[in-house]
Design an enzyme around this catalytic site. Structure first.
Site, PDB file in Angstrom:
ATOM      1  N   GLN A  15      33.073  10.190  51.800  1.00  0.00           N
ATOM      2  CA  GLN A  15      32.091  10.866  50.946  1.00  0.00           C
ATOM      3  C   GLN A  15      30.659  10.610  51.377  1.00  0.00           C
ATOM      4  OE1 GLN A  15      34.046   9.307  47.142  1.00  0.00           O
ATOM      5  NE2 GLN A  15      33.350  11.338  46.544  1.00  0.00           N
ATOM      6  N   HIS A  71      41.089   9.617  48.821  1.00  0.00           N
ATOM      7  CA  HIS A  71      39.991  10.052  49.698  1.00  0.00           C
ATOM      8  C   HIS A  71      40.209   9.519  51.117  1.00  0.00           C
ATOM      9  CE1 HIS A  71      37.001  12.238  47.439  1.00  0.00           C
ATOM     10  NE2 HIS A  71      36.938  11.341  46.482  1.00  0.00           N
ATOM     11  N   GLY A  87      33.194   5.451  41.441  1.00  0.00           N
ATOM     12  CA  GLY A  87      33.882   5.153  42.690  1.00  0.00           C
ATOM     13  C   GLY A  87      33.312   6.008  43.810  1.00  0.00           C
ATOM     14  N   CYS A  94      34.783  14.206  40.623  1.00  0.00           N
ATOM     15  CA  CYS A  94      34.545  13.613  41.941  1.00  0.00           C
ATOM     16  C   CYS A  94      33.116  13.936  42.364  1.00  0.00           C
ATOM     17  CB  CYS A  94      35.540  14.195  42.943  1.00  0.00           C
ATOM     18  SG  CYS A  94      35.340  13.561  44.613  1.00  0.00           S
ATOM     19  N   LEU A  95      32.402  12.937  42.885  1.00  0.00           N
ATOM     20  CA  LEU A  95      31.017  13.163  43.303  1.00  0.00           C
ATOM     21  C   LEU A  95      30.937  14.227  44.405  1.00  0.00           C
ATOM     22  CD1 LEU A  95      29.592   9.517  43.344  1.00  0.00           C
ATOM     23  CD2 LEU A  95      29.209  11.296  41.635  1.00  0.00           C
ATOM     24  N   HIS A 134      42.332   7.335  43.045  1.00  0.00           N
ATOM     25  CA  HIS A 134      41.478   8.473  43.425  1.00  0.00           C
ATOM     26  C   HIS A 134      40.785   8.172  44.764  1.00  0.00           C
ATOM     27  CE1 HIS A 134      38.420  11.740  42.281  1.00  0.00           C
ATOM     28  NE2 HIS A 134      37.865  11.134  43.316  1.00  0.00           N
ATOM     29  N   GLU A 135      40.251   6.942  44.895  1.00  0.00           N
ATOM     30  CA  GLU A 135      39.518   6.589  46.123  1.00  0.00           C
ATOM     31  C   GLU A 135      40.464   6.405  47.304  1.00  0.00           C
ATOM     32  OE1 GLU A 135      36.449   7.114  45.886  1.00  0.00           O
ATOM     33  OE2 GLU A 135      36.483   7.172  43.701  1.00  0.00           O
TER      34      GLU A 135
HETATM   35 NI    NI Z   1      36.179  11.476  44.559  1.00  0.00          NI
END
Ligand code: NI
Length: 183
Positions: free
Chosen positions: A51, A139, A46, A93-94, A135-136
Site C-alpha cells: 500500500q 495484502h 492497518g 481499506c485505505l 486483512h493485512e
Molecule cells: Ni487494506
C-alpha cells in the site's frame, strides 16, 4: 516527514505477492516508522507494504481507536497457521477509499511472525486484531477485501472502483511516456 503515498485500487503492486524480509536494517526500521505515521494520518488501523509501493512482507497495525489498551504493532513475515470460527465485520481499506462492506472471516487465528528486533513470536489473535491481521496478510498475498464480496454486494461500488482503476491507468501511462522522453 515521510513522503510515502498510499497506492490505490488498480495499481498492479496491490495484486503482487510480496517477498519475505531477510534482513532488518535501519532502512526497514525507518520504513516501519513512516508506515505507522502514514497510517495514523490517514486514520487507518492497518497498513501493508504494497500500500506504500513496497513488495515486502511487513505491515503495521494500531487498533487503539477500537481497543484503547492496544499499542501500535509491526509484523514481519507473518504466517497464519490455523484459524477458527467465522464472523462478519464491516471492512474498509485505505487503498479503496469509499468502499465499506461486510466480510466474513475467521474469528480467531494462530499466527507466527517476527518483530522489528528479529525476535520470533507465535500466538493467538482474536476479535478486531485477528480481523486486521487477516486483512493485512491478504495484502501481502495480493488479495483485497473486495475479493470476498459477491457481485451483488460489489454492485453499489462499481463506479468508485472503475474511477480508481482509471486514475491508476492514467498514472501508469504518464510514467511510461516520461520514461520514453528521458531515455
Ligand atoms: Ni487494506
Amino acid at each position: 516527514m515521510p513522503s510515502l503515498k498510499i497506492t490505490t485500487y488498480g495499481n498492479p503492486i496491490l495484486r503482487k505477492k510480496v517477498r519475505p524480509i531477510t534482513k532488518i536494517d535501519s532502512g526497514l526500521k525507518k520504513l516501519a516508522k513512516d508506515m505507522l505515521e502514514v497510517m495514523h494520518k490517514a486514520d487507518g488501523i492497518g497498513l501493508a507494504a504494497p500500500q506504500i509501493g513496497k513488495s515486502i512482507s511487513i505491515f503495521v497495525a494500531d487498533i487503539s481507536p477500537i481497543q484503547e489498551e492496544m499499542a501500535p504493532m509491526i509484523f514481519l513475515n507473518i504466517e497464519i497457521l490455523e484459524s477458527f470460527g467465522s464472523s462478519p465485520y464491516n471492512e474498509g481499506c485505505l487503498s479503496i477509499p469509499g468502499v465499506v462492506a461486510e466480510v466474513f472471516r475467521p474469528e480467531k487465528i494462530r499466527i507466527r511472525y517476527m518483530d522489528l528486533s528479529g525476535r520470533r513470536h507465535e500466538g493467538m489473535a482474536e476479535g478486531v486484531l485477528a480481523r486486521v491481521i487477516q486483512h493485512e496478510a491478504d495484502h501481502l498475498n495480493g488479495k483485497l477485501f473486495i475479493d470476498y464480496l459477491s457481485e451483488d454486494a460489489l454492485e453499489p461500488f462499481q463506479a468508485i472502483l472503475k474511477g480508481l482503476e482509471q486514475k491508476n491507468k492514467k498514472m501508469l501511462a504518464r510514467k511510461k511516456s516520461a520514461k520514453t522522453v528521458t531515455h
